[in-house]
Design a protein around this motif. Structure first.
Motif, mmCIF file in Angstrom:
data_model
loop_
_atom_site.group_PDB
_atom_site.id
_atom_site.type_symbol
_atom_site.label_atom_id
_atom_site.label_comp_id
_atom_site.label_asym_id
_atom_site.label_seq_id
_atom_site.Cartn_x
_atom_site.Cartn_y
_atom_site.Cartn_z
ATOM 1 N N GLU A 40 -3.308 -8.440 -15.394
ATOM 2 C CA GLU A 40 -2.161 -9.209 -15.532
ATOM 3 C C GLU A 40 -1.424 -9.274 -13.837
ATOM 4 O O GLU A 40 -1.222 -8.050 -13.547
ATOM 5 C CB GLU A 40 -1.184 -8.652 -16.373
ATOM 6 C CG GLU A 40 -0.170 -9.444 -16.499
ATOM 7 C CD GLU A 40 0.957 -8.823 -17.983
ATOM 8 O OE1 GLU A 40 1.835 -9.026 -17.778
ATOM 9 O OE2 GLU A 40 0.236 -8.279 -18.866
ATOM 10 N N PHE A 41 -1.180 -10.225 -13.586
ATOM 11 C CA PHE A 41 -0.441 -10.721 -12.347
ATOM 12 C C PHE A 41 0.920 -10.022 -12.424
ATOM 13 O O PHE A 41 1.699 -10.209 -13.245
ATOM 14 C CB PHE A 41 -0.478 -12.189 -11.870
ATOM 15 C CG PHE A 41 0.376 -12.120 -10.705
ATOM 16 C CD1 PHE A 41 -0.105 -11.894 -9.391
ATOM 17 C CD2 PHE A 41 1.559 -13.144 -10.742
ATOM 18 C CE1 PHE A 41 0.488 -12.201 -8.286
ATOM 19 C CE2 PHE A 41 2.379 -13.209 -9.611
ATOM 20 C CZ PHE A 41 1.884 -12.841 -8.261
ATOM 21 N N VAL A 42 1.227 -9.103 -11.525
ATOM 22 C CA VAL A 42 2.548 -8.425 -11.398
ATOM 23 C C VAL A 42 3.417 -9.055 -10.433
ATOM 24 O O VAL A 42 4.550 -9.408 -10.599
ATOM 25 C CB VAL A 42 2.416 -6.890 -10.967
ATOM 26 C CG1 VAL A 42 3.629 -6.125 -11.006
ATOM 27 C CG2 VAL A 42 1.587 -6.263 -12.275
ATOM 28 N N GLY A 43 3.013 -9.362 -9.179
ATOM 29 C CA GLY A 43 3.846 -10.083 -8.193
ATOM 30 C C GLY A 43 3.273 -9.847 -6.727
ATOM 31 O O GLY A 43 2.113 -9.060 -6.327
ATOM 32 N N GLY A 44 4.213 -10.304 -5.821
ATOM 33 C CA GLY A 44 3.915 -10.125 -4.295
ATOM 34 C C GLY A 44 4.605 -9.055 -3.870
ATOM 35 O O GLY A 44 5.164 -8.344 -4.605
ATOM 36 N N CYS A 45 4.970 -8.823 -2.577
ATOM 37 C CA CYS A 45 5.582 -7.633 -1.969
ATOM 38 C C CYS A 45 7.085 -7.840 -2.285
ATOM 39 O O CYS A 45 7.514 -6.726 -2.872
ATOM 40 C CB CYS A 45 5.388 -7.927 -0.438
ATOM 41 S SG CYS A 45 6.353 -6.696 0.502
ATOM 42 N N ASP A 46 7.687 -8.725 -2.397
ATOM 43 C CA ASP A 46 9.276 -8.792 -2.729
ATOM 44 C C ASP A 46 9.412 -8.125 -3.993
ATOM 45 O O ASP A 46 10.187 -7.510 -4.257
ATOM 46 C CB ASP A 46 9.833 -10.163 -2.662
ATOM 47 C CG ASP A 46 9.092 -11.306 -3.102
ATOM 48 O OD1 ASP A 46 7.857 -11.093 -3.714
ATOM 49 O OD2 ASP A 46 9.366 -12.417 -3.135
ATOM 50 N N ILE A 47 8.691 -8.791 -5.088
ATOM 51 C CA ILE A 47 8.696 -8.132 -6.634
ATOM 52 C C ILE A 47 8.434 -6.846 -6.560
ATOM 53 O O ILE A 47 8.911 -5.993 -7.230
ATOM 54 C CB ILE A 47 7.670 -9.128 -7.276
ATOM 55 C CG1 ILE A 47 8.050 -10.540 -7.358
ATOM 56 C CG2 ILE A 47 7.751 -8.640 -8.577
ATOM 57 C CD1 ILE A 47 9.361 -11.007 -7.738
ATOM 58 N N ILE B 237 0.863 -1.245 -0.066
ATOM 59 C CA ILE B 237 -0.161 0.174 0.085
ATOM 60 C C ILE B 237 0.883 1.409 -0.093
ATOM 61 O O ILE B 237 0.644 2.270 -0.732
ATOM 62 C CB ILE B 237 -0.997 0.060 1.319
ATOM 63 C CG1 ILE B 237 -1.942 -1.105 1.022
ATOM 64 C CG2 ILE B 237 -1.652 1.422 1.501
ATOM 65 C CD1 ILE B 237 -3.087 -0.681 -0.131
ATOM 66 N N GLN B 238 1.918 1.225 0.806
ATOM 67 C CA GLN B 238 2.860 2.460 0.718
ATOM 68 C C GLN B 238 3.633 2.858 -0.587
ATOM 69 O O GLN B 238 3.537 3.797 -0.809
ATOM 70 C CB GLN B 238 3.847 2.154 2.038
ATOM 71 C CG GLN B 238 3.213 2.248 3.412
ATOM 72 C CD GLN B 238 4.354 2.107 4.442
ATOM 73 O OE1 GLN B 238 5.297 1.381 4.176
ATOM 74 N NE2 GLN B 238 3.819 2.505 5.665
ATOM 75 N N ILE B 239 3.979 1.415 -1.199
ATOM 76 C CA ILE B 239 4.631 1.609 -2.392
ATOM 77 C C ILE B 239 3.486 2.113 -3.483
ATOM 78 O O ILE B 239 4.061 3.152 -4.488
ATOM 79 C CB ILE B 239 5.137 0.300 -2.984
ATOM 80 C CG1 ILE B 239 6.196 -0.324 -2.043
ATOM 81 C CG2 ILE B 239 5.447 0.286 -4.457
ATOM 82 C CD1 ILE B 239 6.795 -1.628 -2.419
ATOM 83 N N MET C 251 11.022 -3.916 -7.862
ATOM 84 C CA MET C 251 10.480 -3.105 -8.994
ATOM 85 C C MET C 251 10.437 -1.500 -8.667
ATOM 86 O O MET C 251 10.647 -0.683 -9.324
ATOM 87 C CB MET C 251 8.952 -3.396 -9.549
ATOM 88 C CG MET C 251 9.060 -4.767 -10.368
ATOM 89 S SD MET C 251 7.437 -5.391 -10.938
ATOM 90 C CE MET C 251 7.268 -4.305 -12.278
ATOM 91 N N HIS C 252 9.958 -1.415 -7.666
ATOM 92 C CA HIS C 252 9.608 0.091 -7.060
ATOM 93 C C HIS C 252 11.250 0.866 -6.925
ATOM 94 O O HIS C 252 11.564 1.857 -7.334
ATOM 95 C CB HIS C 252 9.042 -0.051 -5.651
ATOM 96 C CG HIS C 252 9.333 1.374 -4.972
ATOM 97 N ND1 HIS C 252 8.599 2.554 -5.485
ATOM 98 C CD2 HIS C 252 9.917 1.987 -3.634
ATOM 99 C CE1 HIS C 252 8.920 3.493 -4.448
ATOM 100 N NE2 HIS C 252 9.643 3.122 -3.645
ATOM 101 N N GLN C 253 12.263 -0.109 -6.416
ATOM 102 C CA GLN C 253 13.449 0.176 -6.007
ATOM 103 C C GLN C 253 14.240 0.343 -7.623
ATOM 104 O O GLN C 253 14.968 1.438 -7.568
ATOM 105 C CB GLN C 253 14.388 -0.663 -5.411
ATOM 106 C CG GLN C 253 13.584 -0.586 -3.844
ATOM 107 C CD GLN C 253 14.492 -1.692 -2.960
ATOM 108 O OE1 GLN C 253 15.020 -2.619 -3.593
ATOM 109 N NE2 GLN C 253 14.363 -1.366 -1.669
ATOM 110 N N ASN C 254 13.973 -0.342 -8.575
ATOM 111 C CA ASN C 254 14.919 -0.087 -9.840
ATOM 112 C C ASN C 254 14.131 0.626 -11.050
ATOM 113 O O ASN C 254 14.763 0.709 -12.108
ATOM 114 C CB ASN C 254 15.176 -1.504 -10.360
ATOM 115 C CG ASN C 254 13.916 -2.458 -10.906
ATOM 116 O OD1 ASN C 254 12.911 -1.835 -10.972
ATOM 117 N ND2 ASN C 254 14.188 -3.729 -11.103
ATOM 118 N N GLY C 255 12.812 1.109 -10.495
ATOM 119 C CA GLY C 255 12.057 2.103 -11.400
ATOM 120 C C GLY C 255 11.221 1.259 -12.332
ATOM 121 O O GLY C 255 10.504 1.986 -13.174
#
Length: 158
Positions: A121-128, A76-78, A132-136
Motif C-alpha cells: 500500500e502506497f504511504v507517501g513521499g518524503c513530506d508525508i 532512509i533516516q526516518i 507522519m514521523h513527527q505526529n507518531g
C-alpha cells in the motif's frame, strides 16, 4: 502533425467571432487532465513484483547506503529512527532505470520520489513521511504491521 491539427481545430472552435452582447466561452480545462499516460504492462508487472518483494518497499534516488538526493536521505533516516527491520525492507534505485523512474510516478499517481509502500500500500513521499514521523502515525503503522526490530533482538554482524 495530427496533434498540431487537432489543437489548431480546438483553438478555432473556441475562438468564435464575438456577437453583440455575447462573449465566447473560454475553455477551462486543466492541462494535466489532457495529458494521456501510458504505463506498459511490462513495467506495471515489474513494479507490482517490486512492491510485493518486501513488507516495506522504498523507491528512491540512490541506495540506502548512498542516497542521491536529500529527500531520499531523509526517508532512509526516518526508517532507521523508526526501527524498521532491515530484513523486511527493500529499496529500488530509480536512477538505474528510466522506465521505473517515470513508471512509479504513474503507478502511484504521485509526482515525486522517494515513495514508500507498506505491505503493498502506497504511504507517501518524503513530506508525508516526515509529517507522519513527527505526529507518531508512522510509528503506529510500523508497530501495527510488526515491521520494527523487536527489543532485545539484536542484529548479528559478521
Amino acid at each position: 502533425m495530427f496533434a498540431r491539427t487537432a489543437t489548431a481545430g480546438l483553438r478555432t472552435a473556441f475562438r468564435a467571432a464575438p456577437r453583440a452582447g455575447f462573449s465566447a466561452p473560454r475553455l477551462a480545462v486543466p492541462r494535466q487532465s489532457l495529458q494521456i499516460r501510458f504505463l506498459s504492462a511490462e513495467t506495471r508487472t515489474a513494479i507490482d513484483k517490486a512492491v510485493a518483494s518486501a513488507p516495506v518497499v522504498l523507491f528512491m534516488k540512490g541506495t540506502p547506503e548512498t542516497p542521491a538526493c536529500g529527500f531520499s536521505r531523509a526517508v532512509i533516516q526516518i526508517l532507521g529512527l523508526q526501527g524498521v527491520d532491515p530484513t523486511r525492507f527493500a529499496a529500488f534505485n530509480v536512477l538505474e532505470d528510466a522506465e521505473l523512474r517515470s513508471g512509479i510516478k504513474e503507478y502511484s499517481d504521485w509526482p515525486t520520489i522517494p515513495q514508500l509502500y507498506v505491505e503493498k500500500e502506497f504511504v507517501g513521499g518524503c513530506d508525508i513521511l516526515v509529517s507522519m514521523h513527527q505526529n507518531g502515525d508512522l510509528a503506529k503503522l510500523f508497530e501495527e504491521k510488526k515491521l520494527v526490530v523487536e527489543e532485545g533482538k539484536e542484529e548479528k554482524t559478521e
